[in-house]
Design an enzyme around this catalytic site. Structure first.
Site, short mmCIF file in Angstrom:
data_model
loop_
_atom_site.label_atom_id
_atom_site.label_comp_id
_atom_site.label_asym_id
_atom_site.label_seq_id
_atom_site.Cartn_x
_atom_site.Cartn_y
_atom_site.Cartn_z
N GLU A 176 0.84 -1.22 0.00
CA GLU A 176 0.00 0.00 0.00
C GLU A 176 0.87 1.26 0.00
OE1 GLU A 176 -2.72 -0.58 3.29
OE2 GLU A 176 -4.09 -1.66 2.00
N GLU A 368 -5.42 -8.30 -1.38
CA GLU A 368 -6.11 -8.14 -0.08
C GLU A 368 -7.57 -7.81 -0.34
OE1 GLU A 368 -4.70 -5.60 3.05
OE2 GLU A 368 -2.61 -5.94 2.48
C1 BG6 Z 1 -4.47 -3.11 4.73
C2 BG6 Z 1 -3.12 -3.58 5.23
O1 BG6 Z 1 -4.51 -1.73 4.83
O2 BG6 Z 1 -5.60 -3.47 5.43
C3 BG6 Z 1 -3.16 -4.78 6.15
O3 BG6 Z 1 -2.25 -3.84 4.16
C4 BG6 Z 1 -4.35 -4.64 7.08
O4 BG6 Z 1 -1.94 -4.85 6.81
C5 BG6 Z 1 -5.61 -4.63 6.24
O5 BG6 Z 1 -4.41 -5.58 8.08
C6 BG6 Z 1 -6.89 -4.59 7.05
O6 BG6 Z 1 -6.82 -3.56 7.97
P1 BG6 Z 1 -7.15 -3.82 9.48
O7 BG6 Z 1 -6.86 -2.57 10.19
O8 BG6 Z 1 -8.59 -4.19 9.55
O9 BG6 Z 1 -6.26 -4.92 9.92
#
Ligand code: BG6
Length: 486
Positions: A176, A368
């Site tokens: 990111e 993701e």
């Molecule tokens: C992304 C990141 O922004 O979102 C991850 O790359 C992160 O590391 C994921 O865990 C989800 O965010 P969160 O805060 O719900 O864990």
């Protein structure tokens, strides 16, 4: 005669899951590992930093993947994973970041992990830097504001490409990368407090990361000719809050701040709108001819995270501020949200896939996506599990949207569901914000046995993979909304 089930996903589509070292490994000081910026951020992105690691920091233990990786990778294999996204903790390899010699025990750990993946036929997809820069680089150099970090990063990636080049063929340079604009410390290891950081310093850090990313791409191509290197962008479509042209323009300009990162990675130079932005905001950057040449080493594919969309407006009085993962935005009145206020928008995934493909013409990789939710362990027929129907609905709807994008003609290499095993949240540093197909018995107060339990979504995802997406339910598309709060 049986007819093959219909699926938009191409043969060889890379199904799997995604993780990050700092959120699951634990063992924060084992076997010579140095401290990372995460070890002093017990409350996530909004919380204060601590001078040293404190016991309330759940990431210090994570889910103890460091000692349990064999069992976890076997569970991923049981789901049929073709690919596992994980990151290498930079401070496990170079404890301070500027060390001359890498830490042998850190290197040996990832050999064991990649060998376990290989035994199960799982290809590793490795993020070189996922929000876990060595703390020393933040404290001594002010992170990526300093040009010195390019050299330290180069030394680090050369060691990794040399050591793991035969085992790892998919690499991502920075997680990111566009998030540094919003989380300068956890994304860019920048120690200067955000409210005291000048735009010139911030964009100088951005520039150094972009050069380092292009340099890593060039070196990977030289050292591992069959490697594929991608950038990784936090994707969040930005819709105009109203059809008013001023709102459409505001949305476009907000989008540009993110798209710039993909433009540089995929086209090899800064776009005109970025140069205008720098000029009009008094941003002066040190960009050398060598930097410009380096940036022309473009990526092989574009990877991104996708959780939500937001809106933008030209109205300075708008109060519709949205809860987002790092980037800002306005709430969309037509969407429902997760328990953490992240707005759910499966169609946005199709939109962003089309936008990126049309813009860059590079294969995409969704690395993701998922639903962070509170889970409850229950007993069904004597087996402990979690009935996570809302998660299944969320993933189903997003995968149907991804299939639509593929049908639109977008080339997508694969999909890795975020937090395929429960791990510590990035933004809030909680354990209770869970994404996994596998429940991990650990609580926000640090208690729990760390035992693993398969959730209902475990079998569901295994079937999706086994059928290459043919088991997805288009008629379930409204389930996400009915499972969640408005
Ligand atoms: C992304 C990141 O922004 O979102 C991850 O790359 C992160 O590391 C994921 O865990 C989800 O965010 P969160 O805060 O719900 O864990």
């Amino acid at each position: 005669m049986t007819t093959a089930a219909i699926t938009p996903f191409p043969p060889g589509f890379l199904w799997g899951g995604a993780t990050a070292a700092n959120q699951l490994e634990g063992a924060y000081d084992a076997d010579g590992k140095g401290l990372s910026i995460q070890d002093v951020a017990p409350q996530g992105i909004e919380g204060p930093r601590t001078p040293a690691p404190t016991p309330d920091n759940l990431k210090l233990v994570g889910i103890d993947f460091y000692h349990r990786y064999e069992q976890d990778i076997a569970l991923f294999a049981e789901m049929g994973f073709k690919v596992l996204r994980l990151s290498i903790a930079w401070s496990r390899i170079f404890p301070h970041g500027d060390d001359a010699i890498p830490n042998a025990k850190g290197l040996a750990f990832y050999d064991r992990v990649f060998d376990a993946c290989a035994r199960h036929g799982i290809a590793p997809l490795v993020t070189l830097s996922h929000y876990e820069t060595p703390l020393h680089l933040a404290e001594q150099y002010n992170g990526w504001v300093s040009r010195d970090l390019i050299g330290f990063y180069e030394r680090y990636v050369r060691v990794l490409f040399d050591r793991y080049g035969s085992k790892v063929k998919f690499w991502l340079t920075f997680n990111e990368i566009n998030s540094v604009l919003h989380a300068p410390f956890l994304s860019g290891a920048i120690s200067t407090p955000k409210d005291q950081l000048s735009l010139s310093d911030l964009y100088q850090a951005v520039h150094h990361e972009l050069v380092a990313s292009a340099l890593a791409t060039r070196i990977a191509h030289e050292m591992i000719p069959d490697a594929k290197v991608g950038c990784m962008i936090l994707a969040m479509p930005i819709y105009p809050l109203t059809p008013h042209p001023a709102d459409v323009l505001a949305a476009m300009q907000a989008d540009h701040l993110n798209l710039m990162f993909g433009d540089v990675h995929a086209r090899g130079c800064y776009p005109g709108y970025a140069l205008r932005y720098f000029r009009e905001h008094g941003i002066t950057l040190d960009i050398t001819d060598e930097d410009r040449e380096c940036l022309t080493n473009t990526v092989d594919f574009v990877s991104f995270s996708y959780y939500m969309s937001v809106c933008e407006t030209a109205d300075p009085g708008s109060q519709r501020t949205a809860e987002t993962n790092i980037l800002g935005g306005k709430n969309n009145p037509t969407l429902k949200a997760s328990e953490w206020g992240w707005q759910i928008d499966p169609a946005g995934l199709r939109i962003v896939c089309n936008q990126f493909w049309d813009r860059w013409g590079k294969p995409l990789f969704v690395v993701e996506n998922g639903l962070g939710a509170k889970d409850r362990l229950v007993e069904v027929d004597g087996v402990r599990t979690v009935l996570d129907d809302a998660r299944i609905a969320y993933l189903n709807d997003h995968l149907v949207a991804l299939g639509e994008a593929i049908t639109d003609g977008v080339q997508v290499l694969g999909y890795t569901a975020w937090g395929c095993i429960d791990l510590v949240s990035f933004t809030t540093a909680q354990m209770s914000k869970r994404y996994g197909f596998i429940y991990v018995d650990r609580n926000d107060d640090g208690t729990g046995t760390l035992e693993r339990y398969k959730k209902k979504s475990f079998d569901w995802y295994a079937e999706v993979i086994a059928t290459n997406g043919a088991s997805l339910r288009r008629e379930g598309l409204r389930t996400t909304a009915s499972c969640l709060s408005s």
